[in-house]
Design an enzyme around this catalytic site. Structure first.
Site, short mmCIF file in Angstrom:
data_model
loop_
_atom_site.label_atom_id
_atom_site.label_comp_id
_atom_site.label_asym_id
_atom_site.label_seq_id
_atom_site.Cartn_x
_atom_site.Cartn_y
_atom_site.Cartn_z
CE1 TYR A 2 -3.20 2.91 0.41
CE2 TYR A 2 -3.89 1.97 2.50
CZ TYR A 2 -4.05 2.91 1.50
OH TYR A 2 -5.05 3.85 1.59
CB CYS A 3 0.89 4.30 0.10
SG CYS A 3 1.53 5.99 0.07
CG LEU A 4 7.04 4.62 1.34
CD1 LEU A 4 7.77 4.98 0.07
CD2 LEU A 4 7.32 5.65 2.42
#
Length: 533
Positions: A264-266
């Protein structure tokens, strides 16, 4: 200083004035006449019926025309770099948003009506709200209403055990909820810019609960909230002590199975780096890779790039050299500015002028539970990925050697969201051309968080989905959007079906932990790292 630009702006101003005066003459007698300018789809400030009555319709129409003129004045300027043009346009928009007629009692008809209806009690309540928020800010406390939510009480309550811990992560293994499970476990790598339990909020909004109830074994990384002592942790530490250490634990507990990696994301960016390095080194433990709002190419990283250039990164590095990490307030302030209408001005009007507290819910409570970033890691992330785009250009090194996303051939499920200010969907879409994988791409409505936390049953959710093979040759993002299949509702069931298609027949669930292999139960979920202030 450009005469051509000045003449163009004078002409635009004259045309706008003519349109505005003509509109005012019509609006005096017919409040429901056609507007001369429509707000942007995401601008809900003037959507209420009171704004359509004279003179408030004329007030907000004049404001929108002024806003449009300033957009013309700060864009399309020759001799100015695109980055600096975007910075100036962003600042102009922020200043205009401060002066919106919605922000002042005398020009906001909804506030005036509430004041008349309550005899001014809304302003009294607003003053009380303001004083309470000021006190909380001075004490460094959380926003009002967050006390109704507590991790381990009504957030992050899916049953599980911490089965591994090192200096950077705790690894949670969730208890099975079915008699049999798919043999391939799921390892979720959340971003360390957020607490992991965004994917395990209240039970009705928990992705983890949804997965275990559908017959999957789920592992989740819970990152430590770094302090000044962790200032020297870098991106390689997060890969080695985070993704790889967790994968080793999962492989020990389910030794016969490959793993579904989810980032998720980073965390998705880091998982992509790890996956590319694994292929390079002959490690085939990943069965598939799922990316939630995760970028692997940062050339079009959206408005977040306004805060990131060489000078600003150097400034941040100087701050972090003193603090050892990037403070939670500095992180939160940046993201608030990206959505200032929703997160600053609309909230101010609601809380202080209308005197009505916005109801706190689980996602808002999670958002207030901020984290820090180690100095070295944050500097490497900003310079190598955002500024230099080393990963996309195959210069990013793992163990001293560069990795290439083109080496990744396992199936990929990539999710993006329409209103994402952190990872714009057209940037996330670049994964199609960066790997040799079979990519299934999802475009959901909502933002960076609400578009991902999208459980079935939410009638406001919709999404588009298409697999690369379904569309044959590469398509640009806009063409993909025009052709991809539309669905009402959550994308979670689509992902579940995709996971099932890439999983084996259900078997008996693995045990919680595997003491004989060096892993054991260290305590109940949600663990201790997530509770660190």
């Amino acid at each position: 200083m450009s005469p051509d630009k000045q003449i163009e702006l004078v002409r635009k101003a004259a045309r706008k004035w003519a349109r505005y005066l003509e509109y005012c003459s019509r609006a005096c007698s017919d409040p429901h006449c056609e507007a001369c300018i429509e707000p942007l789809p995401q601008d809900k400030r003037f959507a209420g019926d009171p704004w359509q009555a004279w003179p408030y319709n004329a007030i907000y129409q004049g404001f929108l025309l002024t806003q449009q003129w300033w957009h013309n004045a700060t864009t399309g300027i020759s001799g100015v770099s695109r980055h600096h043009e975007e910075v100036v346009s962003f600042v102009a928009r922020q200043l205009l948003d401060m002066m919106s007629p919605a922000n002042f009692p005398s020009s906001n008809p909804e506030v005036l009506k509430e004041t008349l209806d309550t005899g001014g009690q809304n302003l009294v309540r607003g003053a009380v709200n303001f004083f309470e928020d000021w006190q909380r800010a001075v004490r460094g406390g959380p926003p009002a209403g967050t006390e109704r939510f507590a991790v381990g009480d009504n957030l992050a309550v899916t049953p599980g055990q911490v089965i591994f811990r090192n200096e950077l992560i705790e690894l949670i293994q969730y208890m099975p909820a079915t008699d049999k499970v798919h043999p391939e476990p799921i390892l979720i790598v959340p971003a360390w810019i957020m607490k992991y339990y965004i994917l395990d909020l209240s039970p009705e909004n928990s992705l983890v609960k949804y997965l275990v109830e559908k017959g999957h074994t789920v592992f989740m990384i819970s990152w430590k909230n770094p302090t000044v002592e962790d200032r020297d942790l870098g991106m390689e530490d997060y890969r080695r002590l985070g993704v790889m250490a967790a994968l080793d634990a999962v492989s020990a507990i389910a030794p016969e199975s490959r793993v579904h990696g989810v980032g998720y994301c980073l965390g998705g960016t880091l998982l992509s780096i790890a996956a590319a390095a694994m292929v390079r080194d002959g490690d085939d433990r990943l069965a598939t890779m799922t990316l939630f709002a995760a970028q692997t190419d940062f050339t079009e990283a959206g408005e977040l790039m306004l805060f990131i250039d060489a000078a600003q990164v150097s400034f941040l590095e100087d701050i972090m050299a003193e603090q050892g990490c990037l403070d939670t307030k500095q992180m939160a302030g940046t993201f608030q500015l990206l959505r200032s209408n929703d997160l600053i001005w609309s909230a101010m009007v609601q809380n202080y002028l209308m005197g009505q507290r916005r109801p706190m819910f689980d996602l808002m409570a999670w958002n207030a539970d901020a984290t820090r970033m180690p100095a070295r890691m944050h500097s490497e992330y900003l310079r190598q990925l955002f500024l230099d785009n080393d990963l996309a250009d195959e210069r990013y090194c793992v163990d001293g050697r560069p990795v290439s996303l083109h080496d990744i051939r396992i199936p990929i499920f990539a999710v993006s969201t329409l209103s994402d200010h952190v990872a714009p969907w057209r940037s996330v879409y670049k994964i199609h051309s960066q790997t040799n994988a079979d990519v299934t791409f999802v475009l959901s409505n909502g933002g960076h968080n609400a578009g991902i936390v999208s459980p079935p049953g939410n009638t406001r959710r919709r999404h588009q989905i298409a697999t690369h093979d379904d569309l044959a040759a590469y398509l640009d993002p806009d063409t993909w959007q025009a052709r991809a299949t539309h669905h009402e509702g959550s994308w979670w069931p689509c992902w579940l079906g995709w996971l099932s298609n890439h999983s084996g027949e259900p078997v008996k669930p693995p045990g919680l932990g595997a003491a004989r292999k060096g892993y054991r139960r260290l305590g109940e979920a949600p663990g201790t790292y997530v509770l660190m202030p």
